[in-house]
Design an enzyme around this catalytic site. Structure first.
Site, PDB file in Angstrom:
ATOM      1  N   ASP A  85     -34.771  -3.372   5.240  1.00 30.89           N
ATOM      2  CA  ASP A  85     -35.711  -4.187   6.018  1.00 30.89           C
ATOM      3  C   ASP A  85     -35.749  -5.641   5.557  1.00 30.89           C
ATOM      4  OD1 ASP A  85     -36.960  -3.636   3.589  1.00 30.89           O
ATOM      5  OD2 ASP A  85     -38.413  -2.257   4.451  1.00 30.89           O
ATOM      6  N   ASN A 154     -49.289   3.655   2.669  1.00 34.79           N
ATOM      7  CA  ASN A 154     -49.703   4.245   3.950  1.00 34.79           C
ATOM      8  C   ASN A 154     -48.658   5.222   4.494  1.00 34.79           C
ATOM      9  OD1 ASN A 154     -47.678   2.510   4.685  1.00 34.79           O
ATOM     10  ND2 ASN A 154     -48.796   1.522   6.358  1.00 34.79           N
ATOM     11  N   HIS A 156     -45.351   4.614   4.755  1.00 32.57           N
ATOM     12  CA  HIS A 156     -44.163   4.052   5.414  1.00 32.57           C
ATOM     13  C   HIS A 156     -42.919   4.224   4.537  1.00 32.57           C
ATOM     14  CE1 HIS A 156     -44.942  -0.324   3.799  1.00 32.57           C
ATOM     15  NE2 HIS A 156     -44.081   0.267   3.022  1.00 32.57           N
ATOM     16  N   GLU A 161     -43.918   1.766  10.008  1.00 28.75           N
ATOM     17  CA  GLU A 161     -45.355   1.915   9.834  1.00 28.75           C
ATOM     18  C   GLU A 161     -45.885   3.075  10.678  1.00 28.75           C
ATOM     19  OE1 GLU A 161     -46.508   0.230   7.475  1.00 28.75           O
ATOM     20  OE2 GLU A 161     -46.816  -1.889   7.946  1.00 28.75           O
TER      21      GLU A 161
HETATM   22  C1  GLP Z   1     -42.330  -2.126   1.035  1.00 28.53           C
HETATM   23  C2  GLP Z   1     -40.883  -2.074   1.625  1.00 28.53           C
HETATM   24  C3  GLP Z   1     -40.311  -0.733   1.414  1.00 28.53           C
HETATM   25  C4  GLP Z   1     -40.687  -0.357  -0.013  1.00 28.53           C
HETATM   26  C5  GLP Z   1     -42.127   0.088   0.007  1.00 28.53           C
HETATM   27  C6  GLP Z   1     -42.731   0.356  -1.371  1.00 28.53           C
HETATM   28  O1  GLP Z   1     -43.214  -2.739   1.856  1.00 28.53           O
HETATM   29  N1  GLP Z   1     -40.763  -2.439   2.986  1.00 28.53           N
HETATM   30  O2  GLP Z   1     -38.930  -0.747   1.636  1.00 28.53           O
HETATM   31  O3  GLP Z   1     -39.870   0.683  -0.464  1.00 28.53           O
HETATM   32  O4  GLP Z   1     -42.882  -0.838   0.734  1.00 28.53           O
HETATM   33  O5  GLP Z   1     -42.947  -0.830  -2.063  1.00 28.53           O
HETATM   34  P1  GLP Z   1     -43.330  -0.884  -3.594  1.00 28.53           P
HETATM   35  O6  GLP Z   1     -42.212  -0.263  -4.343  1.00 28.53           O
HETATM   36  O7  GLP Z   1     -43.505  -2.329  -3.908  1.00 28.53           O
HETATM   37  O8  GLP Z   1     -44.601  -0.092  -3.760  1.00 28.53           O
END
Ligand code: GLP
Length: 260
Positions: A85, A154, A156, A161
């Site tokens: 992403d 959440n 995702h 989302e």
């Molecule tokens: C982010 C990214 C995801 C990531 C997830 C967890 O927003 N879009 O690809 O794996 O959320 O993030 P984090 O490891 O900072 O908790």
């Protein structure tokens, strides 16, 4: 043994690996990534950003450095990865973009050819068309082999989302307030400064990968991880769709997987 039941249709449920702490998780994930990158031939790697993945790329760089020079060169020469992403409106020159993060954490330290490290184009004039092209590029490269996934608070994966169906393709979408809060730290702590839109690979491309590797650390994610593995797959918890995939490994630390 964990107390979840495999989804009907999946040959066996996710394989759970519980390790002591985030560093142990990073080492194991980096070892699996390098093993995949050394396999000839292999499909492109599917990569993720976020705080969970930061130590993973550090560990990967150290492991590549430790290889005999000729073997490391083969990894570099054959490298091909697609990130999940990117924020719309941010380009590689912006340190808050995922493109910049990958340059700093992966491309530069591993000495990779930037043309082999793919991310969605956050600066495209038409983000929806850019998302479509990115999904097509993944398919044209043969689809993803090993797909690394983080987990949002959440539920995702990538930026899929809630609600997200299992067949949704790569697309441009609006980020939830929860995600903009979760990712605000990189934007001076201000959720309003986090871009409203992002491009993400969809569950369609993610579930088409050969293997999924969900990486989760920290007590804050324990509940959502438990739900993602336990609840019947549904759009309200996008990560739960991974139960439908036949080859899933979950690598988590004790804090994130206390009941295993
Ligand atoms: C982010 C990214 C995801 C990531 C997830 C967890 O927003 N879009 O690809 O794996 O959320 O993030 P984090 O490891 O900072 O908790």
């Amino acid at each position: 043994m964990p107390n979840w039941s495999p989804t009907p249709g999946a040959e066996s449920g996710p394989r759970l690996i519980r390790l002591a702490d985030p560093q142990a998780v990073a080492e194991r994930v980096a070892a699996l990534l390098l093993q995949e990158a050394q396999a000839i031939p292999h499909r492109p790697l599917g990569l993720a950003t976020g705080r969970t993945m930061e130590p993973v790329y550090g560990a990967l760089a150290r492991r590549l450095d430790a290889l005999p020079a000729r073997e490391a060169e083969v990894v570099r020469r054959n490298w091909c990865s697609f990130n999940l992403d990117e924020y719309v409106g941010l380009g590689p020159a912006d340190p808050r973009s995922f493109a910049a993060e990958m340059e700093v954490r992966l491309t530069a330290p591993l000495g990779l050819d930037p043309a082999r490290v793919h991310l969605p184009d956050g600066l495209a004039a038409d983000p929806q068309a850019a998302a479509r092209r990115y999904g097509e590029a993944v398919a044209a490269a043969g689809g993803i082999g090993l797909q690394l996934l983080g987990l949002g608070l959440n539920g995702h994966v990538g930026f899929n989302e809630p609600p997200s169906g299992s067949d949704l393709p790569c697309r441009c979408l609006t980020l939830s307030a929860a995600t903009r809060r979760q990712n605000a730290a990189a934007f001076g702590g201000d959720p309003a400064a986090v871009p409203e839109l992002a491009i993400t690979l969809g569950l369609r491309e993610i579930l088409a990968a050969e293997r999924l590797l969900l990486v989760v650390t920290g007590a804050a994610k324990a509940e959502v991880l438990h739900r993602a593995l336990q609840e019947p797959p549904s759009p309200s918890l996008p990560a739960s769709w991974i139960q439908r995939h036949p080859a899933v490994t979950v690598i988590a630390d004790q804090a994130a997987l206390p009941q295993a």
